[in-house]
Design an enzyme around this catalytic site. Structure first.
Site: not given
Ligand code: ISL
Ligand code: CA
Length: 539
Positions: A20, A22, A24, A28, A97, A250, A319
């Site tokens: 971050d 700034n 908040d 960013d 993404d 993915e 993530h």
């Molecule tokens: O998070 C999951 C299990 O750990 C998965 O079922 C996930 O929802 C799936 O892999 C799809 O993920 C992607 O699309 C989702 C988003 O919430 C995730 O962050 C993204 O990586 C919807 O856009």
């Molecule tokens: Ca920020």
């Protein structure tokens, strides 16, 4: 080696939690820019940014309300252009993404589509209920029904994810045209490609009822359909092939044979994919039902995928996943050893390695104590759904602790100052309590740190063609040791990984090239969670 994206190492940034600038409390783009030298020094060649587009954040950016603008929380378009430029100066390319299975319910298209007579109506799946019930029996990825009724429209819309993520309808040709324009918009700005979100489920062959299943009833109507392959080929031919870029898909519930189709060079669809099978070896059915980690199950699965595809997108974290040291090894007594062992695995498999922010310093899962600390929509929905099913509270909490995506989303730990140096304000999500111990600053200064070990491995991978284009062969030793060889033109690298806290015998030929314990020679025995790489030249 063939393509530039095969030689480089990717680093995934979850912008909200990275840095971050700034105060908040929200990470960013200027924050990312300020860390480019760190990433360069680590040896990173590609950055993947989780979504930075405008979004009401029902799913932290994976619900996009404007594909052509930057979420003001993260900065401006100018900041994004500076990021691309500054990264380029350091020989780092950026991929974004691409989320096209759905938009946000705040996207202009969706808002307009609520009017039955609008030209945008068919951008989404609007349907009447059936005999007073939902249009079909599909369930969503986020523990709900897949349909939501909209008063204003008088109909239901399909959402395979959250309610705020209505699915786009690719049967309407204009939708694909819009997507092509969005892709060109970003590629023209100098983006080097896309990580394509749930890209193998965007084509719905029919909206009929699905066979009743524990999870994702209805998926046989949209998982990896022929129409989906056609879309990928069109995007490749009409857009991607005109730029110097790559795509990583993915691909949920992908099998090796589906994966081969998606990445087959001749079919011209995607360049590589993220498969999930190895990440599912410590669960029953779905991630909420924990299963004891088995090094054997894990390594056999990785091996299977290494052999199935000619090029893999290798990852142990992102993530959506709990932290790898907490899952696949020992984050208590052997944190450092384990983190280095997993690093060795990631950087020596065949394919492009993806490091998730914080993985390079051995960040761990978080000791959450209460559901109120969890912000993620997936976890919140699951907690509600399991309450309705009268599952006992203690068990529901264990499910959350096993599976919540929040483990990966706490701020990056930069130093031991307050808020781990992530922000000068109040972070949007609390910092993991172990930041004084685990942080980047500590590790830069310590030549034996996990982070410096990542650097060493990245360099090793760059300097040894065998780690890039060499073949992969699994060696069988014992159930808790994963051993394999990479071979190219008479050079053999043998990688041996100990997944236990016991010492194990593993007698292999070769000269010791690298040990996670800094040993100078190899005596045929691995220390707890040790990894070694041996080198051998065939006569
Ligand atoms: O998070 C999951 C299990 O750990 C998965 O079922 C996930 O929802 C799936 O892999 C799809 O993920 C992607 O699309 C989702 C988003 O919430 C995730 O962050 C993204 O990586 C919807 O856009
Ligand atoms: Ca920020």
């Amino acid at each position: 080696m063939g393509h530039w994206w095969q030689e480089k190492v990717v680093y995934q940034i979850y912008p909200r939690s990275f840095c971050d600038s700034n105060g908040d409390g929200i990470g960013d783009i200027p924050g990312i820019i300020s860390k480019l030298d760190y990433l360069k020094n680590l040896g990173i060649g590609i950055l993947w940014l989780s979504p930075v587009y405008c979004s009401p954040n029902e799913d932290n950016g994976y619900d996009i309300s404007d594909y052509r603008d930057i979420n003001p929380e993260y900065g401006t378009m100018k900041d994004m252009e500076i990021l691309i430029f500054e990264a380029g100066k350091r020989d780092i390319r950026i991929i974004m993404d691409l989320v096209i299975n759905h938009t946000s319910d705040q996207h202009e298209w969706f808002l307009k589509s609520r009017d039955k007579s609008s030209p945008y109506r068919d951008y989404y799946f609007w349907r009447e209920g059936k005999n007073g019930k939902l249009p079909n029996n599909w369930t969503s990825f986020f523990a709900e029904d897949a349909w939501e009724y909209d008063e204003e429209s008088g109909e239901y819309y399909l959402h395979l994810f959250a309610k705020g993520q209505p699915d786009l309808n690719f049967h309407h040709p204009k939708v694909l045209e819009e997507v092509k324009e969005i892709l060109r918009f970003w590629l023209d700005k100098g983006i080097a490609g896309f990580r394509c979100d749930v890209i193998n489920i965007i084509w719905k062959s029919s909206l009929s009822d699905g066979k009743k299943k524990l999870v994702l009833t209805g998926s046989e109507h949209y998982l990896s359909q022929e129409g989906n392959h056609e879309i990928l080929r069109t995007l490749r031919k009409e857009v991607f092939d005109h730029y110097d870029c790559f795509t990583v898909g993915e691909t949920v519930f992908v099998t090796p044979s589906m994966g081969r189709d998606l990445c087959d060079e001749k079919r011209k669809e995607l360049d590589m994919i993220f498969s999930f099978e190895h990440m599912e070896t410590d669960q029953f059915f779905v991630k909420w039902f924990p299963r004891k980690f088995s090094p054997k199950r894990f390594s056999r699965t990785l091996s299977k995928w290494q052999q199935a595809l000619s090029w893999n997108a290798n990852y142990l974290e992102n993530h959506d996943q709990p932290r790898s040291v907490s899952r696949f090894s020992n984050d208590k007594e052997y944190l450092e050893a384990s983190a280095k062992m997993l690093a060795t695995l990631l950087l020596t498999l065949r394919g492009t390695p993806y490091i998730y922010q914080g993985q390079e310093i051995g960040m761990t899962n978080v000791a959450f104590t209460d559901i109120d600390q969890i912000t993620d929509i997936e976890s919140k929905n699951l907690y509600k759904m399991t309450e309705k099913l009268h599952i006992p509270k203690g068990y529901r909490w264990r499910m959350i602790m096993r599976g919540t995506r929040e483990h990966a989303r706490t701020p990056m730990q930069w130093d031991d100052s307050s808020q781990a140096g992530f922000t000068t304000g109040k972070p949007w999500i609390p910092v993991n309590g172990n930041y004084e111990l685990i942080n980047m600053k500590n590790q830069v200064e310590n030549s034996g740190s996990v982070m410096n070990f990542y650097r060493t491995l990245i360099t090793l991978r760059k300097e040894n063609e065998v780690l890039l284009s060499g073949g992969f062969r699994e060696l069988k030793i014992s159930k808790n040791v994963f051993a394999y060889q990479r071979e190219l033109e008479g050079t053999i690298f043998t990688v041996i990984l100990n997944f236990t806290k016991k010492m194990v015998k593993a007698d292999f030929k070769g000269q010791l090239l690298l040990s996670t314990y800094n040993e100078k020679t190899y005596h045929g025995v691995l220390l707890p969670y040790e990894a070694v790489i041996l080198r051998e030249e065939k006569q």
